[in-house]
Design an enzyme around this catalytic site. Structure first.
Site, PDB file in Angstrom:
ATOM      1  N   TYR A   1       0.814  -1.228   0.000  1.00  0.00           N
ATOM      2  CA  TYR A   1       0.000   0.000   0.000  1.00  0.00           C
ATOM      3  C   TYR A   1       0.842   1.270   0.000  1.00  0.00           C
ATOM      4  CZ  TYR A   1      -0.439  -0.333   5.279  1.00  0.00           C
ATOM      5  OH  TYR A   1      -0.265  -0.428   6.618  1.00  0.00           O
ATOM      6  N   GLU A   2       0.173   2.357  -0.351  1.00  0.00           N
ATOM      7  CA  GLU A   2       0.853   3.652  -0.573  1.00  0.00           C
ATOM      8  C   GLU A   2       1.927   3.533  -1.657  1.00  0.00           C
ATOM      9  OE1 GLU A   2      -0.817   5.733   0.726  1.00  0.00           O
ATOM     10  OE2 GLU A   2      -1.648   4.822   2.510  1.00  0.00           O
ATOM     11  N   GLY A   3       1.679   2.700  -2.637  1.00  0.00           N
ATOM     12  CA  GLY A   3       2.644   2.517  -3.729  1.00  0.00           C
ATOM     13  C   GLY A   3       3.514   1.310  -3.463  1.00  0.00           C
TER      14      GLY A   3
END
Lengths: 603, 603
Positions: B440-442
């Site tokens: 998550y978050e890239g």
């Protein structure tokens, strides 16, 4: 839901084209029935069973788990029916000896099928999976009567087997077991103690369960020299050999685990259960290793199966999922974005899975030939050589394929992005299921000690030389093959370095035994990468020949070469780190006192 | 149940002894209140809160998960009460601006505390965790009225925030979003669409939830240039600023995930919800990156926290568990076997966890100083330099610490052997929870592209040079320090190689843009190892000085040096593989067609 198709084309490449299985089977006394047609038909049928019967139960089995009620364990819905179908189809007896009801086909064929079972439903596969080891131990070490009583039932799959080794306070160090076996009047024993982590210890799939149990006799020597092996059936067979009186062994509880939820991992209580000694008293450890070696290769195959399953599904997703444009410009201009398989880093992950799964398959089927020869080879020298190589490769198959299997299943999650973390897609289950394979039947650390300490150094490197010589011969034979140069040159270098590293650790270990443990895991991984490099170089050679001979499936063979190239360029360089870490020695591991480890947080 | 103690001694080493936080705070305009005593007291109190309030809810939260009933989400038992205590204690506002109700302490202090929260209960920590990013976006891009309405509530923790970006068909590629925002008469917007993977999207911990939502205006340009950011409160604030009318946003379902079960990961349906534009129309992506960068560092800290938690528990187990004798002879002759911490391979696993957790802490606290300076530094040049370094290090903190966090938590499982797979021990939960941090978050792949493509190559390498120059200076300053030679020499070599590798990728990328993606993840990992080498070399220097000055805790400082040595000898050699793989280029990744990937199994 994840899909799965048995990799039949790739198996044909590995077995028929690369490793000459037709010739191998032709040389085996029990290979007559394993004609190419029969093998192909069995593999295809096995693939269908895996896909149609086992795969649909994989996610539901994970979600449901097992249920313990009133001492009875219920496997997840559908598991029992699938097992009945499995027995009905004659699958359990495929490669067992005809004198015990087996079909007498070579063991290697069973190993190829085993990959499919593990790929489609690992938790289910462990119900029949443990029976092989139990049957092998009985076959090799059991009395005639024991064989008559248990072996046919195990071979036919009517009963299943377990391995009861671990206790709460000991797993690796079985010399510490507390389970006791007291002789009774009728040449039997009364077994008392608690075993944990017993896979398929109790379930409703088969009418009886045959526990093989390590225990100590009253007068047993201390430690691992005082361990004996017993057979303890759940139901004592009656005079007709059918399940009779209930024995004093029961499931105390089920473990709550990270994965393989569909398999019943049991705490087994032996409360004065009736058991029968297998093999000589106090020689249980040797008997156990018969089971254990079979089981270890089996676990390596589990790693392989999960790699393949994860690969197939992340490939499908990467072709389908549209996200971003290729850095070099749109590849699917008619769509809102490009399929993510255009992105080099997604390809890196997919090729990692592919190179490891296909390379792992080569390793398993190469090892499987050794198993065939050790069991049935007619030439004593050939048999001995196979024994040696099998001993060397068993810890590599077990630990390397499970370590890399965990990595490959994690790459599968990564290809899915956030969706990989969601249970529905099934990718995270492969990771959770794969996690146990690095642990059971001896952790990676234990396999590494077995490889470096027992197999390589205790033989003064002779065991290793049998293998490096084979690699050396291959490199020499291909020295003038310009097309294979990119593979053969680095392989030859690594092969030489392998020997040097071994020597350098051996020298250090003569000064300080701890150097073995300090180098062992890096040594095992290094060995695994070189072994796979050898097999990938051979595969590239096989593909080259096929292309040169004008075989029709040129795309298949070119993909093989591309994958070999990827392996050499993007995975094999990991050996550079491992070699340097092996050379670094153990000083930096041993300097700190156990107390000082915690000074950063302990008050 | 796992235990956890905040690593206060180690934090003191990193902050006070190595990175001169007292001097750093003295130079900050908002550092006056952060006296060493206050900092120590806050960290100690924070550690107590983590251990006594959050830790006991970690396993139970994992087992219970969240419940969606009638549109309301219930967090696991105890979560709400713990959150009330958290708000009561003033923790959310610690490092927020005083004008919005914050206590005005430097951001770095909040980051040190964040590690403790993540270590003790990651799933809980994500309820308040997302508020920081939402608050930052509002602070930087919101109107005065928006700030007045939402900021104080978020800062005080009375309301929490979310980031609503991802949709079913797009995560990385936000240009594809379908959520629409239609202007209404009253200068508001009607938001309609579905967002997925919304952490803390709905829950019962706070009285209101402030969603920051990416959506497209009716006339928006195609792709990522047509995205706008909106604030969409769960309850529309009334004239007094209290939660008023229910807005048209609701939780459609909860995701079933591999880990962080205690956190509600929601599908959020926006059915004509009322929203308010933040910042200019179509400039939402820039506003979002304000949140995103904060969140990315936050996720790196999650990786760090889980490493530390896993390390502490595997250390305790390794000291306690008796199994086998040391190869060099018994170490605990009075016991039936030696504690497993005597075995070199167990030490290798523990030291891997320790070196990564302590090195990760140095990296986070080094980065935290940069955050402080970018937010409050008074010298423009210094601020610009900090911005540059922060941009470079953010993807490294995010991806390197989560990749290695996953490895470290897996080592923790491995130390426990089979017990590591059993839920009761808590070690496998760290692995499951850590798995999401790589996504998550890239994802790691996205961070790697950000590092190599955006940060390094788009600046023609200038961004990297700011950092390698600092490392170069350190190496030069220590060139005559004989005791540090073992660290400084290899570091200097790697630092030079880092530049060379960058140049070589840059050259190749000018020919073919795909070379960036082909090298990116290896480049990021390489960069991470070199960055940690720099910090470990500095730590060794700090320890050397302390020992030379006759500091009393010599065992602590020697352990630091030993750990530095382990890092250099047994982890840093991994750069050899990564360097070679970077140099290999992308050809082997791009050769195969998407169809040919599946030729081994597709019929």
């Amino acid at each position: 839901m994840p899909d799965y198709q048995a990799p039949l084309r790739d198996l044909r490449f590995v077995m028929d084209e690369m490793l000459d299985y037709p010739g191998h089977y032709a040389r085996l006394p029990n290979g007559d029935d394993a004609s190419p047609d029969v093998v192909a038909a069995i593999l295809e049928e096995g693939g269908r069973f895996a896909r149609e019967v086992l795969l649909p139960l994989n996610q539901s089995g994970d979600r449901e788990g097992c249920l313990l009620e009133g001492g009875e364990v219920k496997a997840p819905r559908g598991f029992k029916a699938a097992y009945a179908q499995y027995v009905e189809g004659g699958w359990p007896s495929l490669s067992a000896e005809p004198e015990h009801g087996g079909q007498g086909l070579p063991a290697s064929l069973g190993m190829a099928l085993s990959e499919m079972i593990c790929a489609s439903n690992l938790a289910w596969g462990m119900y029949p999976g443990l029976s092989h080891g139990a049957a092998d131990a009985l076959r090799h070490h059991g009395s005639d009567e024991q064989r008559a009583t248990y072996l046919t039932k195990l071979v036919e799959g009517v009963w299943t087997g377990t391995m009861c080794l671990t206790e709460p306070h000991c797993g690796t160090d079985l010399g510490l077991i507390k389970t006791r076996a007291v002789p009774t009047d009728d040449s039997a024993y009364t077994i008392s103690g608690t075993k944990i982590f017993i896979s398929a210890g109790e379930h409703d799939l088969a009418e009886n369960i045959v526990h093989l149990v390590l225990a100590k006799l009253p007068d047993a020597p201390e430690g691992s020299r005082g361990i004996s092996l017993f057979v303890v059936p759940k139901y004592l067979p009656d005079v007709d050999g059918n399940p009779g009186e209930r024995n004093g062994v029961s499931c105390g509880s089920l473990e709550h685990k990270m994965g393989i939820h569909g398999n019943a991992t049991c705490v087994m209580n032996f409360d004065g259960a009736k058991g029968f000694l297998i093999g000589p008293p106090n020689k249980g450890l040797a008997c156990m290793f018969t089971m254990m070696n079979v089981a270890r290769i089996g676990v390596g195959i589990q790693g392989l199966g999960l790699m393949e399953a994860s690969f197939q599904n992340s490939l499908a997703y990467a072709r389908d999922r549209l996200q971003m444009r290729a850095l070099s410009g749109p590849k699917a201009a008619d769509k809102p974005a490009d399929p993510i398989i255009v992105h080099p880093d997604v390809r890196r992950m997919l090729l990692t899975q592919k190179a490891l799964a296909e390379g792992g398959r080569m390793l398993v089927m190469y090892t499987a030939q050794l198993v065939d020869v050790t069991e049935h080879g007619e030439d004593a020298a050939e048999r001995e050589r196979a024994e040696t190589l099998l001993g060397l490769l068993t810890p590599i198959v077990k630990a390397f394929l499970t370590e890399l299997g965990f990595e490959a299943t994690n790459e599968g999650v990564q290809v899915f992005g956030g969706h990989g973390f969601i249970q529905e897609w099934g990718m995270e289950q492969f990771v959770r299921d794969a996690r146990i394979t690095r642990l059971y039947e001896g952790t990676t650390g234990i396999q590494a000690l077995d490889l470096l300490g027992r197999k390589v150094l205790m033989s003064q490197g002779e065991t290793l030389k049998v293998f490096t010589k084979e690699i050396h011969k291959f490199c020499q034979a291909q020295a003038d093959n310009a097309e294979l140069k990119e593979f053969v040159e680095p392989l030859a270098k690594l092969n030489a370095e392998w020997g040097e590293l071994t020597m350098s650790v051996g020298m250090k270990a003569m000064e300080d035994r701890e150097e073995v443990g300090a180098a062992s895991v890096d040594y095992l991984l290094y060995s695994g990468y070189v072994t796979l490099a050898y097999l990938w170089a051979r595969a590239a050679g096989t593909a080259q020949q096929a292309l040169a001979s004008g075989e029709s499936e040129s795309a298949f063979y070119r993909a093989k070469q591309d994958t070999a190239r990827f392996y050499f360029q993007r995975l094999l360089p990991r050996t550079r780190g491992h070699a340097q870490m092996i050379r670094a020695g153990g000083a930096s591991l041993m300097a700190m006192s156990a107390e000082d480890f915690g000074l950063g947080f302990e008050i």
